[in-house]
Enzyme design. Sequence first.
Site, PDB file in Angstrom:
ATOM      1  N   GLU A  66      18.645 -34.858  16.801  1.00  0.00           N
ATOM      2  CA  GLU A  66      19.346 -35.610  15.932  1.00  0.00           C
ATOM      3  C   GLU A  66      20.872 -34.758  16.566  1.00  0.00           C
ATOM      4  O   GLU A  66      21.073 -34.516  16.972  1.00  0.00           O
ATOM      5  CB  GLU A  66      19.449 -35.616  14.059  1.00  0.00           C
ATOM      6  CG  GLU A  66      18.543 -35.908  13.459  1.00  0.00           C
ATOM      7  CD  GLU A  66      18.169 -35.811  12.444  1.00  0.00           C
ATOM      8  OE1 GLU A  66      17.859 -35.714  11.189  1.00  0.00           O
ATOM      9  OE2 GLU A  66      19.425 -35.356  11.920  1.00  0.00           O
ATOM     10  N   CYS A  88      28.332 -32.276  17.141  1.00  0.00           N
ATOM     11  CA  CYS A  88      27.119 -31.182  16.530  1.00  0.00           C
ATOM     12  C   CYS A  88      25.743 -31.239  17.289  1.00  0.00           C
ATOM     13  O   CYS A  88      25.220 -32.827  17.058  1.00  0.00           O
ATOM     14  CB  CYS A  88      27.113 -31.468  14.890  1.00  0.00           C
ATOM     15  SG  CYS A  88      25.748 -31.064  14.333  1.00  0.00           S
ATOM     16  N   CYS A 145      12.281 -27.762  12.665  1.00  0.00           N
ATOM     17  CA  CYS A 145      12.826 -25.915  12.814  1.00  0.00           C
ATOM     18  C   CYS A 145      11.502 -24.870  11.803  1.00  0.00           C
ATOM     19  O   CYS A 145      10.656 -25.029  10.689  1.00  0.00           O
ATOM     20  CB  CYS A 145      13.490 -26.189  11.790  1.00  0.00           C
ATOM     21  SG  CYS A 145      14.659 -23.987  11.638  1.00  0.00           S
ATOM     22  N   CYS A 205      14.492 -23.137   5.170  1.00  0.00           N
ATOM     23  CA  CYS A 205      15.595 -22.522   4.293  1.00  0.00           C
ATOM     24  C   CYS A 205      15.010 -23.622   3.347  1.00  0.00           C
ATOM     25  O   CYS A 205      15.326 -25.119   3.591  1.00  0.00           O
ATOM     26  CB  CYS A 205      16.423 -22.816   4.769  1.00  0.00           C
ATOM     27  SG  CYS A 205      16.931 -21.268   5.681  1.00  0.00           S
ATOM     28  N   CYS A 223      17.484 -27.262   3.156  1.00  0.00           N
ATOM     29  CA  CYS A 223      17.602 -27.574   4.361  1.00  0.00           C
ATOM     30  C   CYS A 223      16.622 -28.860   4.880  1.00  0.00           C
ATOM     31  O   CYS A 223      15.199 -28.657   4.550  1.00  0.00           O
ATOM     32  CB  CYS A 223      17.970 -27.032   5.258  1.00  0.00           C
ATOM     33  SG  CYS A 223      18.248 -27.611   7.050  1.00  0.00           S
ATOM     34  N   CYS A 231      21.403 -31.603   7.977  1.00  0.00           N
ATOM     35  CA  CYS A 231      21.080 -31.555   9.114  1.00  0.00           C
ATOM     36  C   CYS A 231      19.523 -32.077   8.365  1.00  0.00           C
ATOM     37  O   CYS A 231      18.473 -31.992   7.997  1.00  0.00           O
ATOM     38  CB  CYS A 231      20.763 -29.637   8.866  1.00  0.00           C
ATOM     39  SG  CYS A 231      20.140 -28.854  10.270  1.00  0.00           S
TER      40      CYS A 231
HETATM   41  N1  SAH Z   1      19.584 -22.949  12.020  1.00  0.00           N
HETATM   42  C1  SAH Z   1      21.127 -22.535  12.364  1.00  0.00           C
HETATM   43  C2  SAH Z   1      21.930 -23.993  12.522  1.00  0.00           C
HETATM   44  C3  SAH Z   1      21.132 -24.867  11.371  1.00  0.00           C
HETATM   45  S1  SAH Z   1      21.147 -25.050  10.613  1.00  0.00           S
HETATM   46  C4  SAH Z   1      21.594 -22.201  10.774  1.00  0.00           C
HETATM   47  O1  SAH Z   1      20.968 -21.299   9.514  1.00  0.00           O
HETATM   48  O2  SAH Z   1      22.977 -21.622  10.752  1.00  0.00           O
HETATM   49  C5  SAH Z   1      23.551 -25.339  10.065  1.00  0.00           C
HETATM   50  C6  SAH Z   1      24.350 -25.240   9.337  1.00  0.00           C
HETATM   51  O3  SAH Z   1      23.816 -26.870   8.318  1.00  0.00           O
HETATM   52  C7  SAH Z   1      24.251 -24.595   7.453  1.00  0.00           C
HETATM   53  O4  SAH Z   1      24.202 -23.338   7.758  1.00  0.00           O
HETATM   54  C8  SAH Z   1      24.234 -25.694   6.531  1.00  0.00           C
HETATM   55  O5  SAH Z   1      26.180 -25.799   6.670  1.00  0.00           O
HETATM   56  C9  SAH Z   1      24.252 -26.919   7.012  1.00  0.00           C
HETATM   57  N2  SAH Z   1      23.077 -27.452   6.301  1.00  0.00           N
HETATM   58  C10 SAH Z   1      22.059 -27.784   6.537  1.00  0.00           C
HETATM   59  N3  SAH Z   1      21.363 -28.286   4.984  1.00  0.00           N
HETATM   60  C11 SAH Z   1      22.414 -28.544   4.757  1.00  0.00           C
HETATM   61  C12 SAH Z   1      22.667 -29.718   3.567  1.00  0.00           C
HETATM   62  N4  SAH Z   1      21.655 -29.269   2.510  1.00  0.00           N
HETATM   63  N5  SAH Z   1      24.049 -29.141   2.873  1.00  0.00           N
HETATM   64  C13 SAH Z   1      24.560 -29.134   3.441  1.00  0.00           C
HETATM   65  N6  SAH Z   1      25.302 -28.090   4.731  1.00  0.00           N
HETATM   66  C14 SAH Z   1      23.679 -27.654   5.036  1.00  0.00           C
END
Ligand code: SAH
Length: 344
Positions: free
Chosen positions: A92, A105, A112, A116, A119, A334
Amino acid sequence: MKNIITGFLPDEFKGLLVKFKQPLYRATQILEWIYKKKVISFSEMTNLSKDLKQILDDKLEILALKQLLKLKSKKDNTVKYAFNTNDRQIIESVFIPTQKRATICISTQAGCAYGCIFCASGKKGFKRNLTVAEIVGQVLLVKNDNPERQITNIVIMGMGEPLANYANTIKSLKIFNSPDCFGIGARKITLSTCGLCPQIIDLAKEGIQIERSISLHAAEDKLRSKLMPINRKYPLNELIKTVKKYTQEANRIVTFEYIIINAINDSKEDALKLSKLLKGFQAKVNIIPFNPVQAVDYLPVTKEALEAFCEVLEKNKTNYTIRRSRGSDIQGACGQLRASLEKN
Ligand code: SAH
């Protein structure tokens, strides 16, 4: 397998053309077509001879991606893209236009490995690292699809952990930077990491002046380990120590991202812990409203809780901004789009 031009630095590409017994200026011409004139088929490169076009067609490809889907937000003009790699991984990218900026972006991995909890990218596990051509191709395709805007910024905040695909990410940064390719200044590029300490140090040593963003999301170990399993390997004291060292050496401000989630990390005590954690070093916190994702029953923060949280930060002189959530009607967070495409 054919070589893919978007995977090459300009000098490497020149070397390749020399191997094909072509003069160096041909490489410059071809890169100009691709990166400046938005032409992605050799047959349209009108200043090349027929013979050369044949050689290029036989030996090279320009891109390693195909567009699968495009969704445009009715709310804020954000555009989300899903691309297919040659082995049918779905990745994406997002185009985020605002008045002042036009940001792309991008993803660095298919899936991944870091899991987390909030995410969508990690939900289906890790597939593989993206190649340089796949990382760079996202910027080229999104840029070409939005010719009315000049691309000003790139954020590496899509699917995957960029520092876990270290070499390909660094090489892609150099291609974004190169005046022969995108010519985007390093300071206009932001890399976001979940906090891989050894690679944060390696990145500092590269001497590339990109912006760094650290996904924090909690200011105490117990909660952070629950939200982000990587915290068990690199806990907060180690992460903060590493980032502090980097900021001192590079004399740069670091941004911390803090996704704020209802009743999880949005209390005044949480805000106080955050202020204390970041006391005494050049840092900014980007407060990010949680974007609800499938299979996670967390809720977005309420307006009142957000205000109270920020009040504590202000009182404690913590430098912060609130990120406006964009693309929520097009699964902007993400990994969300991939998750829904793969379900069908
Ligand atoms: N792995 C890296 C980059 C990918 S995620 C990292 O962890 O920083 C990058 C960003 O995506 C996160 O810090 C957050 O800002 C955003 N993100 C992921 N899931 C999200 C969600 N459910 N709501 C809002 N932001 C989200």
